[in-house]
Design an enzyme around this catalytic site. Structure first.
Site, short mmCIF file in Angstrom:
data_model
loop_
_atom_site.label_atom_id
_atom_site.label_comp_id
_atom_site.label_asym_id
_atom_site.label_seq_id
_atom_site.Cartn_x
_atom_site.Cartn_y
_atom_site.Cartn_z
N GLU A 1 8.23 5.75 11.56
CA GLU A 1 7.31 5.01 11.63
C GLU A 1 5.67 5.55 12.44
O GLU A 1 5.18 5.32 12.26
CB GLU A 1 7.68 4.94 13.42
CG GLU A 1 9.06 3.81 13.66
CD GLU A 1 9.00 2.65 13.02
OE1 GLU A 1 8.73 1.89 11.77
OE2 GLU A 1 9.14 1.67 13.89
N THR B 1 0.96 -2.69 11.92
CA THR B 1 0.95 -2.22 12.91
C THR B 1 -0.65 -1.77 14.29
O THR B 1 -1.18 -1.18 14.65
CB THR B 1 2.16 -1.24 13.09
OG1 THR B 1 2.79 -2.73 13.02
CG2 THR B 1 2.26 -0.86 14.97
#
Ligand code: HSE
Length: 309
Positions: A129, A182
């Protein structure tokens, strides 16, 4: 050496409105497949990516980076080959990178006879991530690995809690075919929070957790509210307010941005309501001329699933 596993790596909905970076849940019928095998040649290799244009270089690939983090702790020189069959589009807001990094570490742990706990796997997957978005959040990888609903109570030290998942909850997710990175969606967020809004937000987080454990669907619905992030991010998503209005009108308990968007989730009690919600938000989106996908899914209480070993 040809020991291998084939797994289903599920999509996830992070944040769940009030729980930015701490809450998430796992979907049942949306996800990638991966084949991970042990190799006699030491090192981590991404040998195939199907369905997406993503880097094969290990250090640029979220699955590669996550497995390297695991092997650093395993402290043995072993070889891993990873094939990724992407079905979740990158930048969709339903945990595409998380599925790859969580799936890869889960599969390697399985091949090594489970030396690591799920909590440790969350920490390794978070490295993926970090590569994908610049931030090592766990609200997608935790539900992918643990299943159901999860809460990251603390990041330092990492403390992830699996919450109760009431049987009748069903997710409807619309994915408009536009990409919201993101990292970009995180750049629109303010770094300071107004105290009054913070009070409202943590009241809702507590309410949602309580609602899940007591199976109080109305409390779950009242708590699916985001007064901090949604007002800033929703402008990046076409028709967000109209979708939300349509979903609530059809009986959804709550509706909000899935992860960092552009997907929008609605949580309903029962499959019939979730299907009605899907129909009504479809009508809203058909008018835009934009392509979109809609998923209706029960909550996946197990997380990553073994397809073949
Ligand atoms: N909590 C993250 C965010 C999820 O909203 O930025 C996206 O991966």
């Amino acid at each position: 050496m040809n020991k291998h596993v084939k797994i289903f790596a599920p999509a996830t909905v992070a944040n769940l409105s009030c729980g930015f970076d701490v809450l998430g849940c796992c979907l049942d019928n949306v996800g990638d497949e991966m084949i991970v095998s042990l190799s006699s040649e030491p090192g981590v290799r991404i040998t195939k990516i199907d369905g997406a244009d993503l880097p094969l270089e290990t250090h640029k690939n979220v699955a590669g980076v996550a497995v390297e983090a695991l092997l650093k702790e395993y402290k043995k020189d072993i070889g891993i080959n990873i094939e990724i069959y992407k079905k979740i589009k990158a930048g969709s807001g339903i945990g595409s990178s998380a599925a790859s990094s969580a799936g890869a570490v889960w599969a390697v742990n399985h091949l090594l006879n489970s030396p690591f706990t799920p909590q440790e796997l969350v920490a390794f997957a978070m490295e993926g991530e970090k590569l994908a978005s610049g931030n090592a959040h766990a609200d997608n990888v935790a539900p992918a690995l643990l299943g159901g609903f999860t809460l990251v109570r603390s990041y330092t030290p990492l403390d992830v809690i699996k919450l109760h998942a009431p049987e009748d909850l069903v997710m409807t997710v619309i994915h408009p075919q536009i990409e919201v990175k993101t990292a970009d969606a995180r750049s629109v967020i303010k770094q300071n929070v107004d105290l009054k809004k913070a009070i409202q937000q943590w009241g809702n987080v507590g309410g949602l957790v309580a609602g899940l454990f007591t199976e109080d669907y109305q409390l779950i619905g009242r708590s699916l509210e985001d007064v901090i992030i949604e007002p800033l991010r929703s402008i990046l998503i076409p028709e967000f307010n109209n979708v939300k209005e349509a979903a609530i009108q059809k009986g959804a308990l709550g509706c909000g941005i899935s992860g960092s968007g552009p997907s929008i989730f609605a949580l309903s009690k029962g499959i019939e309501t979730a299907n009605n919600v899907a129909e009504s938000i479809k009508e809203v989106y058909q008018k835009t001329g934009l392509d979109f996908d809609i998923h209706v899914s029960k909550i996946n209480k197990k997380g990553i699933k073994l397809i073949e070993s």
